[in-house]
Design a protein around this motif. Sequence first.
Motif, short mmCIF file in Angstrom:
data_model
loop_
_atom_site.label_atom_id
_atom_site.label_comp_id
_atom_site.label_asym_id
_atom_site.label_seq_id
_atom_site.Cartn_x
_atom_site.Cartn_y
_atom_site.Cartn_z
N PHE A 169 0.85 -1.19 0.00
CA PHE A 169 0.00 0.00 0.00
C PHE A 169 0.89 1.25 0.00
CE2 PHE A 169 0.78 -0.92 4.49
CZ PHE A 169 0.96 0.33 5.07
N ASN A 170 0.30 2.37 -0.33
CA ASN A 170 1.04 3.63 -0.41
C ASN A 170 1.24 4.19 1.00
OD1 ASN A 170 2.03 6.21 -0.84
ND2 ASN A 170 0.66 6.65 -2.55
N HIS A 171 2.29 3.72 1.67
CA HIS A 171 2.48 4.11 3.07
C HIS A 171 2.78 5.60 3.21
CE1 HIS A 171 6.78 3.75 2.01
NE2 HIS A 171 6.99 4.53 3.03
N GLN A 172 3.41 6.20 2.20
CA GLN A 172 3.70 7.62 2.30
C GLN A 172 2.42 8.46 2.28
OE1 GLN A 172 6.70 8.27 -0.79
NE2 GLN A 172 8.32 7.98 0.72
N GLN A 173 1.45 8.03 1.47
CA GLN A 173 0.16 8.74 1.49
C GLN A 173 -0.57 8.49 2.81
OE1 GLN A 173 -3.34 7.43 -0.75
NE2 GLN A 173 -3.45 9.49 -1.64
N VAL A 174 -0.49 7.28 3.33
CA VAL A 174 -1.14 6.97 4.60
C VAL A 174 -0.55 7.83 5.72
CG1 VAL A 174 -1.46 5.17 6.35
CG2 VAL A 174 -1.85 4.65 3.93
N PHE A 175 0.77 8.00 5.73
CA PHE A 175 1.40 8.90 6.71
C PHE A 175 0.96 10.35 6.48
CE2 PHE A 175 5.14 5.83 7.38
CZ PHE A 175 4.69 5.46 8.64
N ALA A 176 0.96 10.79 5.23
CA ALA A 176 0.67 12.19 4.91
C ALA A 176 -0.78 12.56 5.23
CB ALA A 176 0.97 12.47 3.45
N ARG A 195 2.47 17.23 7.14
CA ARG A 195 3.92 17.49 7.05
C ARG A 195 4.67 16.30 6.48
NH1 ARG A 195 6.49 17.40 11.34
NH2 ARG A 195 8.30 18.64 10.69
N PHE A 196 4.16 15.11 6.74
CA PHE A 196 4.89 13.89 6.35
C PHE A 196 4.73 13.58 4.87
CE2 PHE A 196 4.32 12.38 10.99
CZ PHE A 196 5.36 13.21 11.38
N ASN A 197 4.07 14.50 4.15
CA ASN A 197 4.07 14.38 2.70
C ASN A 197 5.50 14.53 2.15
OD1 ASN A 197 2.60 14.07 0.21
ND2 ASN A 197 3.03 16.23 -0.20
N GLN A 198 6.36 15.12 2.97
CA GLN A 198 7.78 15.20 2.66
C GLN A 198 8.50 14.16 3.52
OE1 GLN A 198 7.60 19.73 3.35
NE2 GLN A 198 9.28 19.47 1.88
N PRO A 199 8.94 13.04 2.92
CA PRO A 199 9.52 11.94 3.71
C PRO A 199 10.69 12.36 4.58
CG PRO A 199 9.13 11.26 1.44
CD PRO A 199 8.88 12.73 1.49
N GLU A 200 11.46 13.36 4.13
CA GLU A 200 12.62 13.78 4.91
C GLU A 200 12.21 14.41 6.23
OE1 GLU A 200 11.70 17.12 1.95
OE2 GLU A 200 11.76 14.92 1.97
N LEU A 201 11.00 15.02 6.30
CA LEU A 201 10.52 15.59 7.55
C LEU A 201 10.14 14.51 8.55
CD1 LEU A 201 8.34 18.63 6.36
CD2 LEU A 201 10.73 18.59 7.10
N LEU A 202 9.56 13.44 8.06
CA LEU A 202 9.26 12.30 8.93
C LEU A 202 10.55 11.72 9.48
CD1 LEU A 202 7.46 10.14 10.19
CD2 LEU A 202 7.48 8.93 7.99
N LYS A 203 11.54 11.54 8.62
CA LYS A 203 12.82 10.99 9.06
C LYS A 203 13.47 11.90 10.10
CE LYS A 203 17.22 9.15 7.34
NZ LYS A 203 18.04 8.91 6.13
N ALA A 204 13.41 13.20 9.88
CA ALA A 204 14.00 14.14 10.82
C ALA A 204 13.29 14.10 12.17
CB ALA A 204 13.94 15.56 10.24
N TYR A 211 -8.17 8.30 0.11
CA TYR A 211 -6.97 7.56 -0.26
C TYR A 211 -7.07 7.03 -1.69
CZ TYR A 211 -6.10 7.64 4.76
OH TYR A 211 -5.89 8.05 6.06
N GLU A 212 -5.94 7.01 -2.38
CA GLU A 212 -5.92 6.46 -3.74
C GLU A 212 -6.35 5.00 -3.72
OE1 GLU A 212 -1.98 6.99 -5.21
OE2 GLU A 212 -2.12 9.18 -5.25
N GLU A 213 -5.91 4.27 -2.70
CA GLU A 213 -6.36 2.89 -2.50
C GLU A 213 -6.81 2.77 -1.05
OE1 GLU A 213 -4.89 -1.53 -3.74
OE2 GLU A 213 -3.44 -0.35 -2.59
#
Length: 232
Positions: free
Chosen positions: A81-88, A93-102, A134-136
């Motif tokens: 599944f699109n985990h980045q969309q699920v987080f966002a 803010r987590f639409n930008q993966p680097e912000l989640l990592k930070a 969600y897209e899916e």
Amino acid sequence: MTTIYLVRHGQASFGAESYDKLSPNGEQQAKLLGQYLDDILKEAPYVVAGSMQRHQQTAKICLAECFPESEIVTIPAWNEFNHQQVFAQYEPRFNQPELLKADVAQHENPRAYLSKIFEGAIERWTGGDYHHEYEESWPEFKARVENGLQHLCDELANTQPRYAVVFTSGGVISVAVGKLLGLSPEKTFALNWAIANTSLTTLRLVGNEAQLLSLNEHHFIKAKQPDLLTWI
């Protein structure tokens, strides 16, 4: 009787612009898996992989160590599944993966913090009130995985290979196991969080139905290079 091995991909590139690529650790994990399969499989398996880059990379690196002539059958039903969309959708803010990592890196217990975010994001996705965002949606993903598993079982029941190896993702494996064990979404995704990179979940085919034999085997990494064990 066919034995089916569900393989979670090697460690991907968490927090990078493109998550869908193996890290150097992930490549080494895939090599260790290939060496282990060379020890335990007595003949070449039927090989399936999702179409994501991390699935294909894991399959190719693994097979180079054991059955380099094996064809990889690519089936998108085994995609994550699109985990980045699920987080966002849970936290924009987590639409930008680097912000989640930070954010994760700043916490005293990064894994526990990420687990809390994951639980909240999954609860929103599976809860029923936001499927249209969600897209899916969760029901669509669940149906895709369950149908993909049954299609594979039907095919294997006809062709009857000794082994089948499927390169996929943790969420897919969790849903497949959840279907076999009748788990709730909450318990299904508790499994997801525990499944190690390149671990094996083993099913036995009885007729055209799968039965769970083992979950999340990763002793072949722990015994040889425990520092390579990862769950993200």
